[in-house]
Scaffold this motif. Structure first.
Motif, PDB file in Angstrom:
ATOM      1  N   TYR A 157       1.137  -9.438  -6.086  1.00  0.00           N
ATOM      2  CA  TYR A 157       1.206  -8.081  -5.030  1.00  0.00           C
ATOM      3  C   TYR A 157       1.029  -8.489  -3.483  1.00  0.00           C
ATOM      4  CZ  TYR A 157      -0.963  -3.808  -2.762  1.00  0.00           C
ATOM      5  OH  TYR A 157      -1.395  -2.803  -2.075  1.00  0.00           O
ATOM      6  N   ARG A 158       1.891  -8.363  -2.650  1.00  0.00           N
ATOM      7  CA  ARG A 158       2.053  -9.097  -1.536  1.00  0.00           C
ATOM      8  C   ARG A 158       1.477  -8.045  -0.149  1.00  0.00           C
ATOM      9  NH1 ARG A 158       7.751 -11.989  -0.723  1.00  0.00           N
ATOM     10  NH2 ARG A 158       6.617 -12.561   1.159  1.00  0.00           N
ATOM     11  N   TYR A 159       1.650  -6.572  -0.498  1.00  0.00           N
ATOM     12  CA  TYR A 159       1.245  -5.940   0.689  1.00  0.00           C
ATOM     13  C   TYR A 159      -0.186  -6.168   1.121  1.00  0.00           C
ATOM     14  CZ  TYR A 159       1.146  -1.567   3.245  1.00  0.00           C
ATOM     15  OH  TYR A 159       0.886  -0.745   4.317  1.00  0.00           O
ATOM     16  N   ARG A 327      13.031   4.680   0.377  1.00  0.00           N
ATOM     17  CA  ARG A 327      12.996   3.779   1.774  1.00  0.00           C
ATOM     18  C   ARG A 327      13.560   4.712   2.910  1.00  0.00           C
ATOM     19  NH1 ARG A 327      13.876  -0.344  -2.258  1.00  0.00           N
ATOM     20  NH2 ARG A 327      11.925  -1.450  -2.585  1.00  0.00           N
ATOM     21  N   ALA A 330      10.766   6.846   3.848  1.00  0.00           N
ATOM     22  CA  ALA A 330       9.559   6.243   4.775  1.00  0.00           C
ATOM     23  C   ALA A 330       9.931   5.816   6.232  1.00  0.00           C
ATOM     24  CB  ALA A 330       9.520   4.877   3.838  1.00  0.00           C
ATOM     25  N   GLY A 337       3.319   3.209   3.266  1.00  0.00           N
ATOM     26  CA  GLY A 337       3.045   1.964   3.664  1.00  0.00           C
ATOM     27  C   GLY A 337       4.127   0.868   2.847  1.00  0.00           C
ATOM     28  N   GLU A 338       4.439   1.372   1.847  1.00  0.00           N
ATOM     29  CA  GLU A 338       5.462   0.411   1.170  1.00  0.00           C
ATOM     30  C   GLU A 338       6.140   1.095   0.010  1.00  0.00           C
ATOM     31  OE1 GLU A 338       5.718  -4.062  -0.076  1.00  0.00           O
ATOM     32  OE2 GLU A 338       4.070  -3.106  -1.238  1.00  0.00           O
ATOM     33  N   ARG A 340       8.053   0.236  -3.510  1.00  0.00           N
ATOM     34  CA  ARG A 340       8.338  -1.333  -4.396  1.00  0.00           C
ATOM     35  C   ARG A 340       8.435  -0.905  -5.701  1.00  0.00           C
ATOM     36  NH1 ARG A 340       2.716  -1.547  -2.547  1.00  0.00           N
ATOM     37  NH2 ARG A 340       1.271  -0.928  -4.408  1.00  0.00           N
ATOM     38  N   GLU A 349       3.292   3.204  -1.826  1.00  0.00           N
ATOM     39  CA  GLU A 349       1.905   3.190  -1.375  1.00  0.00           C
ATOM     40  C   GLU A 349       1.593   4.033  -0.144  1.00  0.00           C
ATOM     41  OE1 GLU A 349      -1.693  -0.088  -0.728  1.00  0.00           O
ATOM     42  OE2 GLU A 349       0.109  -0.489  -1.852  1.00  0.00           O
ATOM     43  N   ARG A 356      -3.152  -0.068   7.498  1.00  0.00           N
ATOM     44  CA  ARG A 356      -2.832  -0.414   5.891  1.00  0.00           C
ATOM     45  C   ARG A 356      -3.974   0.249   5.439  1.00  0.00           C
ATOM     46  NH1 ARG A 356       0.559  -5.658   4.681  1.00  0.00           N
ATOM     47  NH2 ARG A 356       2.316  -5.369   6.192  1.00  0.00           N
TER      48      ARG A 356
END
Length: 420
Positions: A157-159, A327, A330, A337-338, A340, A349, A356
């Motif tokens: 999980y990168r966010y 997207r 978004a 925020g994201e 995915r 998210e 964030r």
């Protein structure tokens, strides 16, 4: 009912019937279902081929137990074993995802003679004593007591990751290095297994880079640690890229747990593993209801339907359409925020605009606004701030566009509420 048994919505709804991707509540109101009974209604409601298979079996025999041969159980096991890519695979059927993971943990700990388990941060593996112990989400961890010695590793999980600013290769290398360090410093050796969801469900649909599990498996192989892929939510082609999601990362695990969508709403679960792992038990074991004739008949009919209607391809194509549409939304909605996920497992998210900081209240509001407009979705994530968008694999382009229109309006309305 227990106080901890939660219900969606300020005014909970009862679903009384459904067809395709549409459901109707007790008051006669129709909804587009983009939650699918928590991913269990995998190919839609009232699919005639599946309904007829269940009806036909119910007219012959409902139950016999594993102490007798069950033809549909053997046929389904053979198909799952082939799809698993595990050499000489064997299958044991149970009744749920929780029981499937519990069985995999029993096998792995017995085989290795150790109760040490590696699990991933943000993981959800079930609600039993052992699976809660391996769950890496505080909100789903009902007790600190445990039959396991669990150490948590990076989940891809990168966010919100400290490695999140790295490119794919560097991020993957950092996670693999961390795994090696954890094995060397936080375990006593002889780890029973690493338990991993290829795409995390309750954790917010964390989706790692393409080479992530290849690198993690290489580290595990150095220490002889088996990899158990928890595919309770991601199996059967839902991700659009492979029948089992771990295969999309070019990894064949040592065992796979499955459940949910296989029965398209009928309770079923199981484990597929090689003989060294599956046959390691030295005590007797049976399953009274696991792999029962009704559930396995439903499972065969569901897999037939997925194959005959090329639903893995549909999951890939419609998943791309859905993710692309989200997207695009978004770009105009700072609340997001994201976006995915893979295939028809998509998470959105939500954050406090301009930050964030998780916005769980906004996620609740979006769900309410979507419901008012005739769309059902779910919610998940470490902070309860991720929209869970998981339509049945039969969803059409037109239904996807309809849902996107509702979500655009619902997000805009929720954003206004947050700004007040």
């Amino acid at each position: 009912m227990p106080s901890w048994l939660g219900l969606y919505y300020d005014e909970p709804i009862e679903l009384v019937r459904g067809t395709g991707r549409r459901v109707v509540d007790g008051e006669g109101r129709e909804y587009l279902d983009f939650f699918g009974g928590l991913l269990a209604t995998m190919v839609g409601h009232d699919v005639q081929e599946i309904t007829e298979a269940i009806r036909e079996q119910a007219g012959r025999l409902l139950h016999s137990s594993t102490l007798y041969l069950i033809r549909s159980q053997i046929e389904l096991a053979e198909r799952i074993a082939r799809h698993s890519r595990i050499p000489d695979a064997k299958v044991f059927f149970v009744n749920s995802g929780t029981e499937a993971v519990e069985t995999a943990l029993l096998l792995a700990t017995q085989r290795r003679g150790s109760n040490q388990v590696l699990a991933m941060r943000g993981a959800y593996h079930g609600r039993s004593f052992g699976t809660v112990a391996a769950t890496g989400i505080r909100g789903w961890s009902a007790t600190s007591l445990s039959p396991l010695n669990v150490t948590y590793v990076h989940n891809g999980y990168r966010y919100r990751s400290p490695f999140g600013g790295l490119d794919d290769a560097a991020f993957t290398a950092a996670c693999a290095d961390e795994l090696r360090t954890i094995i060397e410093t936080s375990t006593a050796g002889d780890v029973a297994c690493m338990l991993a969801e290829p795409v995390q469900g309750a954790g917010g649909f964390a989706t790692p880079p393409p080479g992530f599990f290849t690198a993690m498996k290489e580290v595990l192989d150095e220490y002889g640690i088996p990899l158990v892929s928890d595919e309770v939510q991601s199996g059967w082609g839902r991700t659009g890229r492979a029948f089992f999601a771990m295969h999309a990362f070019d990894v064949t695990p040592d065992a796979i747990t499955f459940a949910k969508g296989l029965g398209n709403g009928v309770a079923i679960g199981g484990v597929v593993a090689g003989p060294e792992l599956m046959d390691c038990l030295t005590a007797n074991s049976i399953s009274t209801a696991g792999g029962n004739p009704l559930a396995t008949a439903a499972g065969i009919a569901t897999l037939d339907y997925i194959r005959d209607h090329d639903l893995q391809r549909n999951a890939d194509e419609i998943g791309r359409r859905l993710a692309g549409g989200l997207r695009a939304i978004a770009a105009d909605r700072p609340l997001i925020g994201e976006v995915r996920g893979m295939g028809l497992m998509i998470g959105v998210e939500l954050v406090v605009p301009g930050t964030r900081e998780p916005a769980p209240g906004a996620a609740v509001r979006v769900m309410e606004e979507a419901r008012e407009r005739g769309l059902l979705i779910g919610r998940c994530g470490l902070y309860g701030n991720v929209l869970r968008i998981v339509p049945p694999m039969t969803v059409t382009a037109e239904e996807t566009d309809e849902a996107l229109g509702v979500l655009r309006e619902a997000l805009a309305a929720a954003e206004k509420e947050v700004a007040r």
